[in-house]
Design an enzyme around this catalytic site. Structure first.
Site, PDB file in Angstrom:
ATOM      1  N   CYS A   1     -29.570  -2.302  39.666  1.00 17.29           N
ATOM      2  CA  CYS A   1     -29.087  -1.635  40.961  1.00 17.29           C
ATOM      3  C   CYS A   1     -30.165  -0.703  41.518  1.00 17.29           C
ATOM      4  CB  CYS A   1     -27.747  -0.977  40.683  1.00 17.29           C
ATOM      5  SG  CYS A   1     -27.844   0.503  39.633  1.00 17.29           S
TER       6      CYS A   1
ATOM      7  N   CYS B   1     -27.080   3.214  32.853  1.00 10.54           N
ATOM      8  CA  CYS B   1     -26.877   3.517  34.260  1.00 10.54           C
ATOM      9  C   CYS B   1     -25.634   3.715  34.397  1.00 10.54           C
ATOM     10  CB  CYS B   1     -27.111   1.839  34.813  1.00 10.54           C
ATOM     11  SG  CYS B   1     -26.542   1.745  36.577  1.00 10.54           S
TER      12      CYS B   1
ATOM     13  N   TYR C   1       2.111   1.949  -3.494  1.00 10.77           N
ATOM     14  CA  TYR C   1       1.175   2.584  -4.308  1.00 10.77           C
ATOM     15  C   TYR C   1       1.091   3.880  -3.867  1.00 10.77           C
ATOM     16  CZ  TYR C   1      -3.334   3.247  -6.067  1.00 10.77           C
ATOM     17  OH  TYR C   1      -4.728   3.737  -7.069  1.00 10.77           O
ATOM     18  N   ASP C   2       0.880   4.161  -2.575  1.00 13.07           N
ATOM     19  CA  ASP C   2       0.769   5.522  -2.160  1.00 13.07           C
ATOM     20  C   ASP C   2       1.691   6.551  -2.695  1.00 13.07           C
ATOM     21  OD1 ASP C   2      -1.779   4.629  -1.022  1.00 13.07           O
ATOM     22  OD2 ASP C   2      -0.889   4.801   1.107  1.00 13.07           O
TER      23      ASP C   2
ATOM     24  N   CYS D   1     -22.266  -0.882  39.673  1.00 16.71           N
ATOM     25  CA  CYS D   1     -23.970  -1.689  39.339  1.00 16.71           C
ATOM     26  C   CYS D   1     -23.383  -3.071  39.243  1.00 16.71           C
ATOM     27  CB  CYS D   1     -24.485  -0.945  38.309  1.00 16.71           C
ATOM     28  SG  CYS D   1     -25.859  -1.955  37.666  1.00 16.71           S
TER      29      CYS D   1
ATOM     30  N   GLU E   1     -24.858 -18.784 -12.908  1.00 16.35           N
ATOM     31  CA  GLU E   1     -24.163 -17.895 -12.125  1.00 16.35           C
ATOM     32  C   GLU E   1     -24.623 -17.442 -10.715  1.00 16.35           C
ATOM     33  OE1 GLU E   1     -24.207 -15.049 -15.306  1.00 16.35           O
ATOM     34  OE2 GLU E   1     -25.109 -13.577 -14.043  1.00 16.35           O
TER      35      GLU E   1
ATOM     36  N   CYS F   1     -32.442   1.758  36.906  1.00 15.50           N
ATOM     37  CA  CYS F   1     -31.670   0.590  36.265  1.00 15.50           C
ATOM     38  C   CYS F   1     -32.443  -0.855  36.949  1.00 15.50           C
ATOM     39  CB  CYS F   1     -30.291   0.683  37.040  1.00 15.50           C
ATOM     40  SG  CYS F   1     -29.327  -0.942  36.745  1.00 15.50           S
TER      41      CYS F   1
ATOM     42  N   LEU G   1     -36.399 -10.234 -12.165  1.00 16.87           N
ATOM     43  CA  LEU G   1     -36.077 -11.480 -12.429  1.00 16.87           C
ATOM     44  C   LEU G   1     -37.294 -12.325 -11.941  1.00 16.87           C
ATOM     45  CD1 LEU G   1     -32.527 -12.131 -11.544  1.00 16.87           C
ATOM     46  CD2 LEU G   1     -33.257 -12.113 -14.010  1.00 16.87           C
TER      47      LEU G   1
ATOM     48  N   LYS H   1     -34.060 -19.313  -6.207  1.00 18.15           N
ATOM     49  CA  LYS H   1     -33.853 -18.609  -4.826  1.00 18.15           C
ATOM     50  C   LYS H   1     -33.502 -19.616  -3.690  1.00 18.15           C
ATOM     51  CE  LYS H   1     -35.550 -14.442  -3.804  1.00 18.15           C
ATOM     52  NZ  LYS H   1     -34.873 -13.431  -3.868  1.00 18.15           N
TER      53      LYS H   1
ATOM     54  N   LYS I   1     -26.598 -15.415  -8.136  1.00 10.70           N
ATOM     55  CA  LYS I   1     -27.322 -14.162  -7.822  1.00 10.70           C
ATOM     56  C   LYS I   1     -26.673 -13.466  -6.678  1.00 10.70           C
ATOM     57  CE  LYS I   1     -32.254 -12.905  -7.534  1.00 10.70           C
ATOM     58  NZ  LYS I   1     -31.965 -11.673  -6.502  1.00 10.70           N
TER      59      LYS I   1
ATOM     60  N   LYS J   1     -29.561 -18.178 -17.223  1.00  9.84           N
ATOM     61  CA  LYS J   1     -29.807 -17.424 -18.199  1.00  9.84           C
ATOM     62  C   LYS J   1     -29.445 -18.257 -19.723  1.00  9.84           C
ATOM     63  CE  LYS J   1     -27.959 -13.436 -15.763  1.00  9.84           C
ATOM     64  NZ  LYS J   1     -26.978 -12.482 -15.783  1.00  9.84           N
TER      65      LYS J   1
ATOM     66  N   TYR K   1     -22.770  -8.254 -14.463  1.00 13.09           N
ATOM     67  CA  TYR K   1     -23.159  -9.487 -15.077  1.00 13.09           C
ATOM     68  C   TYR K   1     -24.071  -9.631 -16.294  1.00 13.09           C
ATOM     69  CZ  TYR K   1     -26.713  -8.062 -11.661  1.00 13.09           C
ATOM     70  OH  TYR K   1     -27.689  -7.237 -11.036  1.00 13.09           O
TER      71      TYR K   1
ATOM     72  N   ASP L   1       0.734  -1.382   0.013  1.00 13.87           N
ATOM     73  CA  ASP L   1      -0.008  -0.142  -0.005  1.00 13.87           C
ATOM     74  C   ASP L   1       0.896   1.255   0.033  1.00 13.87           C
ATOM     75  OD1 ASP L   1      -1.986  -1.804   0.346  1.00 13.87           O
ATOM     76  OD2 ASP L   1      -2.670  -1.301   2.174  1.00 13.87           O
ATOM     77  N   TYR L   2       1.827   1.360   0.663  1.00 14.80           N
ATOM     78  CA  TYR L   2       2.615   2.157   0.867  1.00 14.80           C
ATOM     79  C   TYR L   2       3.457   2.337  -0.619  1.00 14.80           C
ATOM     80  CZ  TYR L   2       7.075   4.886   2.370  1.00 14.80           C
ATOM     81  OH  TYR L   2       8.017   5.909   2.282  1.00 14.80           O
TER      82      TYR L   2
ATOM     83  N   ASP M   1     -26.353 -10.742  -3.892  1.00 12.85           N
ATOM     84  CA  ASP M   1     -27.305 -10.100  -2.925  1.00 12.85           C
ATOM     85  C   ASP M   1     -26.640  -8.799  -2.552  1.00 12.85           C
ATOM     86  OD1 ASP M   1     -29.568  -9.578  -1.724  1.00 12.85           O
ATOM     87  OD2 ASP M   1     -29.039 -11.021   0.154  1.00 12.85           O
TER      88      ASP M   1
HETATM   89  S1  IVH Z   1     -29.464 -10.453 -14.658  1.00 13.30           S
HETATM   90  C1  IVH Z   1     -32.361  -8.605 -17.566  1.00 13.30           C
HETATM   91  N1  IVH Z   1     -27.795 -11.663 -12.969  1.00 13.30           N
HETATM   92  O1  IVH Z   1     -31.274  -9.547  -8.901  1.00 13.30           O
HETATM   93  C2  IVH Z   1     -31.577  -9.330 -16.485  1.00 13.30           C
HETATM   94  N2  IVH Z   1     -29.416 -10.198 -12.019  1.00 13.30           N
HETATM   95  O2  IVH Z   1     -34.176 -10.233  -8.233  1.00 13.30           O
HETATM   96  C3  IVH Z   1     -30.958  -8.474 -15.679  1.00 13.30           C
HETATM   97  N3  IVH Z   1     -29.117  -9.858  -9.699  1.00 13.30           N
HETATM   98  O3  IVH Z   1     -32.538  -7.000 -10.693  1.00 13.30           O
HETATM   99  C4  IVH Z   1     -30.417  -9.432 -14.282  1.00 13.30           C
HETATM  100  N4  IVH Z   1     -27.359 -11.188  -9.483  1.00 13.30           N
HETATM  101  O4  IVH Z   1     -30.480  -6.677  -9.518  1.00 13.30           O
HETATM  102  C5  IVH Z   1     -28.831 -10.811 -13.161  1.00 13.30           C
HETATM  103  N5  IVH Z   1     -26.062 -12.675 -11.755  1.00 13.30           N
HETATM  104  C6  IVH Z   1     -27.106 -12.009 -11.716  1.00 13.30           C
HETATM  105  C7  IVH Z   1     -27.523 -11.113 -10.680  1.00 13.30           C
HETATM  106  C8  IVH Z   1     -28.766 -10.480 -10.904  1.00 13.30           C
HETATM  107  C9  IVH Z   1     -28.158 -10.565  -8.803  1.00 13.30           C
HETATM  108  C10 IVH Z   1     -30.223  -9.034  -9.208  1.00 13.30           C
HETATM  109  C11 IVH Z   1     -30.623  -7.938 -10.132  1.00 13.30           C
HETATM  110  C12 IVH Z   1     -32.042  -8.235 -10.383  1.00 13.30           C
HETATM  111  C13 IVH Z   1     -32.533  -8.882  -9.026  1.00 13.30           C
HETATM  112  C14 IVH Z   1     -33.758  -9.479  -9.198  1.00 13.30           C
END
Ligand code: IVH
Length: 691
Positions: free
Chosen positions: A433, A448, A51-52, A453, A128, A430, A98, A336, A130, A312, A241, A48-49, A132
């Protein structure tokens, strides 16, 4: 993205630039290269150093010749537009949602519908994780990132360009022109890793604030911060993605973008984090179902939260033929994972007194299993949280438990109220006490302030012996309370002067349990300094800050001589934390207690030598992947720390050992590419400790 030859060449240039001044172009290229190594690949090549220093060189040249500053210069990540309100901007293509599926039947049904629609026997799918987090859309024009937006209502979102530039894994420029692309809109997810989330929450709790429920909230909240510098500190990541819009020389573009999987490859090649390595191309829905089920088991091992798998249709032309509804594309489906939320009834609220005197309302709920754990009590943190959520006794509440995060009440289900629910009323005295409670100015909690206490004294001792502090395992909270009440233990030093004669006369204390307790207490005397500092329970000093503090001194009492300014100069120590540490080491009672501990043989020193003697793993770094044959993940990790090793959250060149179990995933593939990492199984790992 960078070939081996390019990497070697750029590394040679780096060495040169670290010794002699470079040109503006050289510095920009080199900094971009190292950002990619660090933020995308997780495999930094310089410190890091260093890089800085290179960054400062570039800043200097740019200050002298501002006309040469380009919008994609690494220095331009730093936002200069503080307090800017967000402007609403239209998406080039609507950001759809989705469709969700929850089991194999749903997927089989969806596949059947799809095959009928395009009249084929089998569809090739790309699958792939999903992710969160919070969805984002990025637009690059002529290779430069020109705009970033939130999802908003799907057709228009908030312009968050300045904030997005703080996410270091997003390149400010990318050579889309090499693919014949002039303008492109890409979609992805901004995430906070579990590790950063944990650290961030620790920080919130240390400040007396309520922690966030999950990394998703932390990520989306961060993107909406008014100050980009705050966003920068949150350590966000972005995974891209989906390509939603492209214009350019169509023949070149089409070739690269014929399949979803190759567009993920292209994004990876261009320096983005994309799920190129995690994705799999599969023929037929049966394999997809297997992939989904297998991946769910690996969920806990990933450095970030995922809530399912996205499937997909791989061929983009087929995607276009299948089209979309107004809500979601027909060519994609989310599978899910099992929810980590459940509903339960709030039966009662108890008020606990913590070691700092803070009164915490704790909701007692009907026991409910979430993600393999039965949840019965949930902290409601402070009066502000109770007010904001408007939870009442008798409410049905939605409870979430994400990963290793503590359970959390998301909200009461107001529509289920019967009218007989009771508001939560805070005590004025409290509960332990009986002293009058106070609400210090600027604080969210009731306190408290009677430091004698009983609750506080006992909680301070419980904290001192806890797993993350001095780790005196055989000394449970119940015994601490018992000893305290019998007058056998009145403060922290008292742990080391216990009267075992008297204890042996108590019911339930055989020679064996006394021996165990004695050994555990004796062993704790040589715990590392950071654990002792954490154990002292200084306000706002969590585990991370305790480590920073331990590194800063040779002996704990050196802090007596530290000025406020010196404390503030330490990493991640702000004015509030520094003030609290300063106060702690200027209170005669505290100094006396520390000196007593030293006299009783407790280690107050921080010397490298001690680390070596204590730990067979001597500062070596470890990471686990897959399920181990005999040890639980938490047990294995504990062994590392106990033996002086360190745990890492992901594979990088900083990693020394990857311990591999069954069903090891991408971490193993990644580790194989870094020759310095030693890959071993559980047996070899255990041997290493026994040596
Ligand atoms: S594809 C038109 N791929 O999940 C299709 N979405 O619950 C575009 N999300 O709105 C979405 N991982 O924000 C896609 N590998 C992934 C994803 C993903 C998370 C989210 C995305 C979407 C939401 C739906």
């Amino acid at each position: 993205m960078y070939t081996k030859e390019q990497t070697q060449k750029l590394q040679a240039v780096t060495k040169k630039l670290l010794k002699e001044p470079g040109s503006i172009n050289e510095l920009r290229d080199i900094l971009r290269f190292h950002e990619h190594r660090y933020y995308v690949l997780d495999e930094p090549l310089i410190s890091d150093y260093e890089y800085d220093n290179l960054y400062k060189d570039l800043e200097k040249i740019e200050a002298e010749t501002p006309e040469l500053i380009t919008p994609d210069s690494p220095t331009q990540r730093v936002g200069n537009s503080l307090n800017k309100e967000f402007v609403t901007v239209p998406h080039l293509v609507p950001m759809l949602s989705l469709e969700n599926s929850y089991n194999a039947e749903d997927l089989i049904e969806w596949d059947k519908r799809g095959r009928k629609l395009i009249n084929t026997d089998e569809i090739e799918y790309s699958v792939e994780p999903k992710f969160d987090g919070a969805s984002i859309s990025l637009i690059y024009e002529n290779d430069i990132l020109v705009r970033a937006a939130t999802r908003g209502d799907g057709t228009k979102g908030d312009d968050i360009t300045t904030n997005i530039k703080q996410v270091k894994s997003i390149p400010l420029s990318a050579k889309f022109s090499d693919y014949g692309i002039q303008k492109i809109e890409i979609r992805g997810e901004v995430l906070m890793t579990k590790q950063s989330f944990k650290k961030y929450n620790e920080h919130l709790v240390e400040q007396g604030l309520a922690p966030l429920a999950n990394p998703r909230n932390a990520a989306s909240g961060s993107l909406r911060m008014k100050d980009p510098m705050v966003v920068r500190k949150r350590n966000l990541e972005a995974i891209l993605y989906h390509i939603s819009y492209v214009n350019g020389q169509s023949s070149v573009v089409n070739r690269q973008l014929q399949t979803h999987s190759s567009s993920l490859e292209m994004l990876w090649q261009l320096g983005f984090k994309s799920p190129a390595k995690e994705k799999k191309v599969l023929s037929g829905i049966e394999d997809v179902i297997k992939f989904c089920n297998d991946f769910e088991k690996k969920r806990e091992d990933l450095p970030y939260e995922i809530d399912g798998i996205v499937i997909k249709v791989n061929d983009v032309e087929l995607q276009q033929r299948m089209g979309s509804t107004t809500h979601h594309p027909r060519w994609a489906m989310a599978f899910k994972f099992k929810a980590r939320q459940a509903t339960s009834k709030l039966i009662n609220v108890e008020f606990q007194v913590g070691r700092t005197g803070a009164i915490t309302p704790v909701a007692k709920i009907d026991p409910v299993p979430i993600g393999g754990v039965t949840v019965t009590s949930i902290s409601l943190f402070n009066p502000d949280v109770v007010k904001e959520k408007d939870v009442r006794i008798g409410d049905t509440v939605l409870v979430e438990r994400a990963g290793d995060v503590i359970p959390y009440i998301v909200k009461p289900l107001i529509e289920l109220r019967k009218g007989n629910e009771k508001k939560i009323v805070f005590p004025t005295k409290c509960p332990v006490c009986g002293d009058e409670l106070v609400k210090p100015e600027g604080e969210a909690v009731l306190r408290c302030v009677n430091i004698n206490c009983k609750a506080q004294v006992v909680e301070r001792i419980i904290h001192f012996v806890s797993k993350d502090a001095m780790d005196i395992r055989s000394f449970g909270a119940a015994n601490i309370i018992k000893f305290y009440e019998m007058g056998l233990l009145k403060d922290i030093p008292g742990i080391y002067t216990l009267d075992y004669e008297k204890i042996s006369q108590l019911e339930g204390f055989g020679q064996r349990s006394i021996d165990n307790l004695k050994t555990a207490i004796d062993n704790s005397k040589s715990q590392s300094l950071n654990r002792l500092i954490f154990g002292l329970g200084i306000r706002y000093v969590g585990e991370a800050t305790a480590k920073t503090l331990a590194k800063a001194v040779d002996h704990l009492l050196d802090f007596e001589k530290f000025s406020l300014e010196q404390l503030q100069n330490l990493e991640d120590v702000g004015i509030k934390v520094a003030g609290s540490i300063y106060q702690f080491f200027h209170l005669a009672d505290n100094i006396e207690m520390i000196k007593k501990l030293e006299k009783l043989g407790v280690n107050l020193k921080n010397t490298k030598k001690e680390v070596e003697i204590n730990g067979k793993l001597d500062q070596q770094t470890f990471l686990f992947t897959g399920s181990l044959p005999t040890l639980k993940r938490s047990e294995a990790e504990e062994l590392v720390e106990k033996n002086g090793g360190r745990l890492l959250g992901s594979v990088s060149s900083k990693l020394n050992y990857l311990v591999v179990g069954e069903d090891a995933g991408s971490k193993l593939d990644k580790a194989k590419k870094i020759s310095s990492i030693k890959i071993m199984n559980e047996e070899e790992f255990l041997k290493m400790i026994k040596m």
